[in-house]
Every structure is written in structure tokens, then in C-alpha cells.
Write a protein that holds these residues in place. Structure first.
Motif, short mmCIF file in Angstrom:
data_model
loop_
_atom_site.label_atom_id
_atom_site.label_comp_id
_atom_site.label_asym_id
_atom_site.label_seq_id
_atom_site.Cartn_x
_atom_site.Cartn_y
_atom_site.Cartn_z
N MET A 122 2.95 -1.52 -2.60
CA MET A 122 1.92 -2.40 -3.13
C MET A 122 0.72 -1.57 -3.56
N LYS A 123 0.33 -1.77 -4.81
CA LYS A 123 -0.76 -0.95 -5.31
C LYS A 123 -1.52 -1.76 -6.36
N LEU A 124 -2.86 -1.79 -6.24
CA LEU A 124 -3.64 -2.56 -7.20
C LEU A 124 -4.33 -1.71 -8.23
N GLY A 125 -4.63 -0.49 -7.88
CA GLY A 125 -5.38 0.37 -8.79
C GLY A 125 -4.57 0.73 -10.03
N PHE A 126 -5.28 1.08 -11.09
CA PHE A 126 -4.61 1.48 -12.33
C PHE A 126 -4.60 3.01 -12.45
N SER A 127 -3.59 3.53 -13.11
CA SER A 127 -3.45 4.98 -13.26
C SER A 127 -4.42 5.47 -14.35
N PRO A 128 -4.65 6.79 -14.41
CA PRO A 128 -5.50 7.35 -15.48
C PRO A 128 -4.98 6.97 -16.87
N GLU A 129 -3.65 6.95 -17.05
CA GLU A 129 -3.09 6.58 -18.36
C GLU A 129 -3.44 5.13 -18.68
N GLU A 130 -3.32 4.29 -17.64
CA GLU A 130 -3.64 2.88 -17.86
C GLU A 130 -5.14 2.71 -18.15
N GLU A 131 -5.95 3.49 -17.48
CA GLU A 131 -7.40 3.41 -17.74
C GLU A 131 -7.71 3.89 -19.16
N ALA A 132 -6.93 4.86 -19.63
CA ALA A 132 -7.11 5.34 -21.01
C ALA A 132 -6.74 4.23 -22.00
N PHE A 133 -5.67 3.49 -21.68
CA PHE A 133 -5.26 2.35 -22.50
C PHE A 133 -6.40 1.31 -22.53
N ARG A 134 -7.00 1.11 -21.35
CA ARG A 134 -8.11 0.16 -21.27
C ARG A 134 -9.26 0.58 -22.19
N ALA A 135 -9.59 1.85 -22.15
CA ALA A 135 -10.70 2.35 -22.97
C ALA A 135 -10.39 2.16 -24.46
N GLU A 136 -9.13 2.42 -24.82
CA GLU A 136 -8.74 2.29 -26.21
C GLU A 136 -8.84 0.83 -26.67
N ALA A 137 -8.32 -0.08 -25.82
CA ALA A 137 -8.36 -1.50 -26.17
C ALA A 137 -9.81 -1.99 -26.25
N ALA A 138 -10.62 -1.58 -25.28
CA ALA A 138 -12.00 -2.05 -25.25
C ALA A 138 -12.76 -1.55 -26.47
N ALA A 139 -12.52 -0.29 -26.83
CA ALA A 139 -13.24 0.28 -27.98
C ALA A 139 -12.85 -0.44 -29.26
N TRP A 140 -11.56 -0.72 -29.42
CA TRP A 140 -11.12 -1.41 -30.64
C TRP A 140 -11.74 -2.82 -30.71
N LEU A 141 -11.67 -3.54 -29.58
CA LEU A 141 -12.20 -4.91 -29.56
C LEU A 141 -13.70 -4.89 -29.87
N ARG A 142 -14.40 -3.94 -29.28
CA ARG A 142 -15.84 -3.87 -29.49
C ARG A 142 -16.14 -3.61 -30.97
N SER A 143 -15.43 -2.66 -31.56
CA SER A 143 -15.76 -2.32 -32.94
C SER A 143 -15.49 -3.50 -33.87
N GLU A 144 -14.45 -4.28 -33.58
CA GLU A 144 -14.15 -5.44 -34.43
C GLU A 144 -15.14 -6.58 -34.20
N LEU A 145 -15.45 -6.82 -32.93
CA LEU A 145 -16.25 -8.00 -32.61
C LEU A 145 -17.75 -7.74 -32.74
N GLU A 146 -18.10 -6.49 -32.89
CA GLU A 146 -19.50 -6.19 -33.22
C GLU A 146 -19.60 -5.91 -34.71
N GLY A 147 -18.45 -5.75 -35.37
CA GLY A 147 -18.43 -5.46 -36.81
C GLY A 147 -17.95 -6.66 -37.60
N PRO A 148 -16.77 -6.54 -38.24
CA PRO A 148 -16.34 -7.58 -39.19
C PRO A 148 -16.11 -8.96 -38.57
N PHE A 149 -15.88 -9.02 -37.27
CA PHE A 149 -15.59 -10.33 -36.66
C PHE A 149 -16.69 -10.78 -35.70
N ALA A 150 -17.90 -10.29 -35.93
CA ALA A 150 -19.03 -10.67 -35.07
C ALA A 150 -19.22 -12.19 -35.08
N ASP A 151 -18.85 -12.85 -36.18
CA ASP A 151 -19.08 -14.30 -36.27
C ASP A 151 -18.18 -15.11 -35.35
#
Lengths: 343, 393
Positions: free
Chosen positions: B1-30
């Protein structure tokens, strides 16, 4: 992230489940209730053959060197049978306190606790006056947290008085500890000791509540299948079915809460404190609810001394009160959720 | 049983968050922070397409069908980051969470290649044709008929509560394909284009004032003979598999969005002083705990399902989140007081929390009412006797 038992954990769960199911009988438990509140043969088997009593103590301290998930598994299975044992008092409260905050000399007690050669209890001054120690009358020593600090006191310390009390839950009877002029042996790090005892103890209570609640559901489902009224099993009536379904909905959440908290402590997560408060509050509420429903859905027989429903109902009450009621824990959750930060 | 995320998974998180931020603060801010399902439908379609282009639409699906082959942990991470970024509810959530997984489970290879990429690219929006005026909780009582005519199925009848049909390109539906059959027998699961002369969609206004769902009429509507999932007569089996998805895996993303609603309640309570009220504090704490338990319950279920079977505990999930959200709506109104019952202007359109109060009344009804859920739990998980059937059909 994999929030499911490993193969090893599943095996421990299976072993512990079979152990308590086989060893704990209503007859033996009732004999313990009439006596000291401990099923001595069960206790000997737990610390002996099962080898899981000191589950979360390090191997060099006589334990199994496992974590909180495994401790929760053992507590859950013990709770499922309302096992009359000092497992909580000795190994989930006193031992973690000594491990986290004891002196090197005091830590020499740990292998003796894990092996059941000595039994300890734990009591904390909660501001309501008396120091009440679970399974206190049969303990050899106490870890006591008072305004004066956290210390170990031997049962035979001159001046110490231990008063056994008739307790609502006779499978976990309390004794009142009066320190008098006994000379305490202070722990090296009282804060660490109390923090460890409270985290482990609350988790163990929550896990005990989970197992107990599940047993209430299982036993009531079995009864609802066999009890016939109006020419039908009562379990075919929605008035009954829906209440049983609601028990399961709550129990599954309690299961998530208990193992979330166990993992959070094991992994040193920032959420650990929050999770322990959540698990203690939710699992204890669930147990109280399910034990109450067990009596209600059994009808008159559920209110008799002869039926085991009251064992669960009383353990549920004991779990709810010990180390903070559900409301008290939720107030701490409210604080941790940031309700007191300025708007 | 393990709840924490691996460094690779955290890297995936950073990638997803960065993409979402750039879209939702940019062309899809509305569309950022929009919470209604039906507001700005054209921009929501654009958003679906943008997610699809970038490979963030159906992250758990195989790449061959337009997905990202994301692991369970990555799917959880994306759902969390999606909610955290304030991204709007998915216009195609029925396609993504219900139609897609059902086609994946029951479709032929041709059907998968035909339909899944369209969903993943945001090009085809889906709705669900299950309920009828005479088939609500008793879903097997459907009367909408389908018969074969040449290379087509021809459909006659009416569906109701078809969410988002007004924006949809396709509807999946259960129909009675065997003349004279009753109950779960003789049903088929069809995929039908919405934009055709034989289909008429009439919006139904709900207690919030919005119109998310519709009555949908079928008068000689047609779909190709190939557009059936499973064999004729398998409709009930396929539909029940789908309800499994609805209860299980698919709602994880939705629940991540609940965090934003609870945060809004807490912000309101801190702003107006109700955060000091001990009774409100207890209820907020309960909501906080309940939210965590939904998350960890979902993780437990999904982690367990990696072994191939869904734990019976999954049956408790729908009633759990639906009841949690209804309670949160009530808590929100108690925090807001009279002010929460008013809105400036003439439109009957309430902001997030009062709308939640009204909207959440649907949660304990659609997808199986709490009462039906309790029957399902009692019968399938606890093994209690089945509900006797009446004979008034």
C-alpha cells in the motif's frame, strides 16, 4: 501510488483474520468480561504463535519491523471479534510512546512488551480529572502523561494506587491511577512520546472500529437473511435493506479513512495529522451507527445480555470516547482546513 | 500500500499543470472557472478539440484510439490538475466517461476505430438515451422500438433526461429490438446520429433555470446496421456494463472538481464570519473528511481494479458522492444566509454555491436514485433477497 494491500499485507490480513476468528469465542470473551477483561490464552497466542503483537516495533526492539498499515490490519481483525486484549493499551499506546520518547534504558522494556512478558497501559490527563488507564488493572507498568510531564511508573511503585473500575465495555475495563507520592521515571522526549502514542493509538482505535462495524454489518445481514416475519425474510424489506446498505456505504468510507491514515503516517505525509483526526472521527461514528443499527435490526433479542450485539455497542462507545470524541477530532480538522485564517 | 507518487509521476504532474496553465491563462482564459455544463457551448467545443489535439483528452485510453496510455496514477494526477487549474466541466463528458469506455469494452475493432478517435479529438459529442417517460428507475421497461429495414435500424419512440443532446452529434441508446419482448430481454444497444430528420430534441428547463437535459423524439430515425454494440438482444448486458463505468472509474475527475466547490464554501464562511460558528465548523469538517474519503475511496477502488475486477465497494460510490454534494449545497446556503437566495438583475441564474444547492438535488436521482443504489448494494454486495416485481406494466 498503489492504494491496495501488497501480497504480503493481504497475507497478514488473512492470517490475522483467521487467527481471531478461530480463537475468539463468545464464551471465552464472556469469561474474560467477568474477570479481568483479558482473554489470557488469546493474549498468549497473539504475542506467541501469531508473532504480530509487536507488529510496528523495530526488529531490534523485539517487533516485526512493519508499519502502521500492518498494525491497522491487526487492530481491524481484533476489533472484528471485540477481542478482550491489552493490545491497544500496551502495544499501540505505551510502546510507541516509549519507542519515540524513552531513554535507552526505558527502551529495553520494548522487547518485553512485544513478547507479552510485561503489559503496559497508558493514561493521559484530559482535563476531566481522573487518570483512566485502559486495561489498567492488569498492567505491570504505565506511561502516564500529566501536567508534570510524561513518565513511566511501575505497578508496584511505592505510593502508586491502581483502582479497578467497573467499566461499560468489559472487554476494555479502566483502572483509575493515582500517582500519590510514587516517584516517576520521566521519558527523555515527552512531546515525541505523546505524539507517537496518540497517532498510533488513534489509528488503532479507528481500525478496531472499522473491524467492529464490519462485523455488525455481517452479522446483521446474516440475521436478516434467516429471520422470517410476514412470511418473508426481514432482509427482503427495503426498510431493512436500505439501512444495511447505508451501513456498508459508511464502512467503505471508514476503510478508506483508516488505511489512508496508516499510509500517511508510514510515508511521513503532510496529511498525516489530518488523516488521523479524520479516521478517528469517521470510523468511530461509523461503528456507533452500525452497532446501534445492529441492535435495532435484531429487535428484542439484540437488547439481551445473551446476544453479542451489546459487546459491539459498548466497544463502539469506548472507541468513541477514548482519545477524543468524533466532534473533538472534527474541530481539529476544521482548524487544519484553515477556517481560522483571516478571510 | 502506497499513496505517494514517484518522481516520474510528479514530472507528469508538472507537465500537465504547465500545459493547463498556459492554455487557461492564454487562449482559453474565457472558459477558466466556468462551472455550468451549458454555458458558452461553442467555446467548450473548441476546448474539447484543443485537449484532443494536445493528447490530453482521454489520457487513459490506448494511443491507437487517440489516448495517451496513461497509467492509473497519471489519470488521477491529470484529473487533479484539471480541477486545480479551474478548467471547465467537459462538454463531452458522456462521450469520454460513458460512451468511450463502453465502446472500448464491447465494440468491435472497426467500431473502436470509427468512434473512439472522434471522442478523443473532441470532434464528436455524445449523449445517453436511456430513460423514458415509463422507464426511470425501472430502466428495463423501455418502449422505444428499433427494427431492421435494409441496411439500417429504424427507431420510433421517446427518450427523456438526455443531458446535452442539444450539443450532441451521437446518442447511444437502449431500444426494444424484439417485438413483444418484455423487461431486460429483447433490448439492443444502438449508436445513432443525432443530426437527422427523424430526431427532434426539445430542451427541458430544470429547477436551476438552466436546460442541460432534453426530451428526445425518434420518428423514423435511422442508423447503420453496423452501429450496434454487442448482438441484437445484448442491450441490457451492455447497458449494465456502462452503469458500472458510471459508478466506478469515470467519476473520479468530476469529484476532483468538488474541491473547488468546498473551497468556495470555506471562503464564504471565512468572509462572513460563519467560520467561527462551531456548528458550521463541524459541518465543514465533515465535508472536508468526506471529500478526502471520496478521493481515497476512488484510489482504493481503482488500485484494486488494476487486478481486473471491481471490488463490490465500488457499488457504494455513487450514493456517497451524490449525498456528499447535496449536503454541501445545504451547508453552502446555511453559510450564505438570505444573501445566497438573491441575485442582481432579471435572469434566473444563480452563482456557483446557490446553483450547487439546486443542482445537487439531481445528483441523488440521475444514474440511479439513492434508493435504487441502496437496492443494488443490498442485493449485489450484501446478497439480500431481490425486490419482488409488481405486474403493473
Amino acid at each position: 501510488m498503489h492504494f491496495a494491500f501488497t501480497d504480503e499485507q493481504a497475507m497478514i490480513a488473512e492470517t490475522a483474520k483467521a487467527f481471531f476468528a478461530e480463537q475468539v469465542t463468545s464464551e471465552r470473551t464472556r469469561a474474560a468480561m467477568a474477570g479481568t477483561g483479558v482473554d489470557d490464552a488469546l493474549w498468549k497466542a497473539l504475542v506467541g504463535e501469531l508473532g504480530l503483537a509487536g507488529v510496528a516495533l523495530p526488529e531490534e526492539r523485539g517487533g516485526a519491523g512493519l508499519g502502521m498499515v500492518e498494525l491497522a490490519i491487526v487492530a481491524e481483525e481484533a476489533g472484528r471479534q471485540v477481542a478482550p486484549l491489552p493490545f491497544l493499551a500496551s502495544l499501540c499506546l505505551a510502546a510507541p510512546a516509549i519507542l519515540a520518547g524513552g531513554t535507552d534504558e526505558q527502551k529495553k522494556l520494548l522487547p518485553l512488551l512485544a513478547a507479552g512478558d510485561l503489559v503496559a497501559s497508558f493514561a493521559m490527563d484530559d482535563g476531566r480529572g481522573a487518570l483512566l488507564a485502559p486495561h489498567g488493572a492488569t498492567a505491570d507498568l504505565y506511561v502516564l502523561s500529566t501536567g508534570d510531564g510524561v513518565s513511566i511508573l511501575q505497578r508496584d511503585a511505592p505510593g502508586l494506587s491502581v483502582v479497578p473500575l467497573t467499566s461499560m465495555d468489559q472487554t476494555r475495563p479502566y483502572a483509575r491511577i493515582e500517582i500519590g507520592d510514587a516517584v516517576p521515571d520521566p521519558l527523555a522526549d515527552p512531546r515525541a512520546a505523546v505524539a507517537a502514542a496518540l497517532a498510533t493509538g488513534r489509528l488503532a482505535i479507528a481500525a478496531d472500529a472499522l473491524g467492529g462495524a464490519q462485523a455488525c454489518l455481517d452479522r446483521t445481514v446474516a440475521y436478516a437473511q434467516e429471520r422470517v416475519q410476514f412470511g418473508r425474510p426481514i432482509g427482503s424489506f427495503q426498510a431493512v435493506k436500505h439501512r444495511l446498505a447505508d451501513m456498508m456505504v459508511a464502512i467503505e468510507q471508514a476503510r478508506s479513512a483508516v488505511y489512508w491514515a496508516a499510509c500517511a503516517i508510514d510515508e511521513g505525509s503532510d496529511e498525516a495529522q489530518f488523516a488521523v483526526h479524520a479516521a478517528k472521527a469517521f470510523a468511530c461514528d461509523t461503528y456507533s451507527h452500525c452497532a446501534g443499527e445492529m441492535i435495532q435490526l435484531h429487535g428484542g433479542i439484540g437488547f439481551t445480555w445473551e446476544h453479542d450485539a451489546h459487546l459491539f455497542f459498548k466497544r463502539a462507545r469506548s472507541n468513541a470516547s477514548l482519545l477524543g470524541t468524533p466532534d473533538w477530532h472534527r474541530e481539529h480538522v476544521a482548524q487544519l482546513a484553515g477556517l481560522d485564517r483571516a478571510a | 500500500m502506497k499513496l505517494g507518487f514517484s518522481p516520474e509521476e510528479e514530472a507528469f504532474r508538472a507537465e500537465a499543470a504547465a500545459w493547463l496553465r498556459s492554455e487557461l491563462e492564454g487562449p482559453f482564459a474565457d472558459v477558466r472557472g466556468v462551472t455550468s455544463l451549458v454555458e458558452m457551448p461553442e467555446r467548450r467545443r473548441d476546448w474539447e478539440k484543443r485537449l484532443g489535439e494536445a493528447g490530453w483528452s482521454c489520457v487513459g485510453w490506448p494511443r491507437a484510439y487517440g489516448g495517451r496510455d496513461a497509467t492509473l496514477a497519471e489519470q488521477v494526477i491529470f484529473a487533479e490538475e484539471y480541477a486545480r487549474a479551474g478548467a471547465p466541466p467537459r462538454l463531452n463528458h458522456i462521450g469520454i466517461e460513458l460512451a468511450g469506455p463502453t465502446i472500448l469494452a464491447f465494440g468491435t475493432e472497426e467500431q473502436k476505430m470509427r468512434f473512439l478517435p472522434g471522442i478523443a479529438k473532441g470532434e464528436e459529442i455524445w449523449c445517453q438515451g436511456y430513460s423514458e417517460p415509463g422507464a426511470g428507475s425501472d430502466l428495463a421497461n423501455v418502449r422505444t422500438r428499433a427494427r431492421r429495414e435494409g441496411d439500417d435500424w429504424v427507431i420510433e419512440g421517446q427518450k427523456v433526461w438526455t443531458s446535452l443532446a442539444q450539443f450532441s452529434d451521437w446518442i447511444f441508446m437502449i431500444v426494444r429490438s424484439e417485438e413483444g419482448s418484455k423487461g431486460p430481454k429483447g433490448l439492443s444497444f444502438l449508436l445513432v446520429p443525432v443530426d437527422q430528420p427523424g430526431v427532434a430534441v426539445r430542451p427541458i428547463h430544470q429547477i436551476t433555470g438552466e436546460a442541460e437535459f432534453n426530451e428526445t423524439f425518434f420518428d423514423g430515425a435511422r442508423t447503420g446496421a453496423a452501429n450496434i454494440l454487442g448482438k441484437p438482444g445484448d442491450g441490457w448486458k451492455v447497458a449494465m456494463g456502462l452503469l458500472g463505468f458510471e459508478r466506478g472509474v469515470s467519476t473520479l475527475a468530476q469529484q476532483m472538481g468538488f474541491r473547488n466547490e468546498l473551497d468556495a464554501v470555506i471562503a464564504a464562511a471565512r468572509a462572513n464570519g460563519e467560520a467561527r460558528n462551531p456548528l458550521i465548523r463541524q459541518r465543514i469538517a465533515k465535508a472536508e473528511i468526506g471529500l478526502r474519503l471520496m478521493r481515497y475511496g476512488a484510489l482504493r477502488m481503482l488500485s484494486g481494479a488494476e487486478g481486473g475486477t471491481l471490488d463490490p465497494a465500488a457499488l457504494t460510490y455513487k450514493i456517497q458522492w451524490a449525498t456528499w454534494r447535496r449536503d454541501l449545497g445545504e451547508l453552502a446556503m446555511d453559510v450564505l444566509g438570505v444573501a445566497g437566495e438573491t441575485v442582481p438583475g432579471h435572469d434566473y441564474a444563480f452563482p456557483l454555491l446557490p446553483n450547487l444547492y439546486l443542482h445537487s438535488r439531481a445528483d441523488t436521482i440521475y444514474g440511479g436514485t439513492n434508493e435504487i443504489q441502496r437496492n443494488i448494494i443490498a442485493e449485489r454486495a450484501l446478497g439480500l433477497p431481490r425486490e419482488p416485481r409488481g405486474d403493473l406494466r
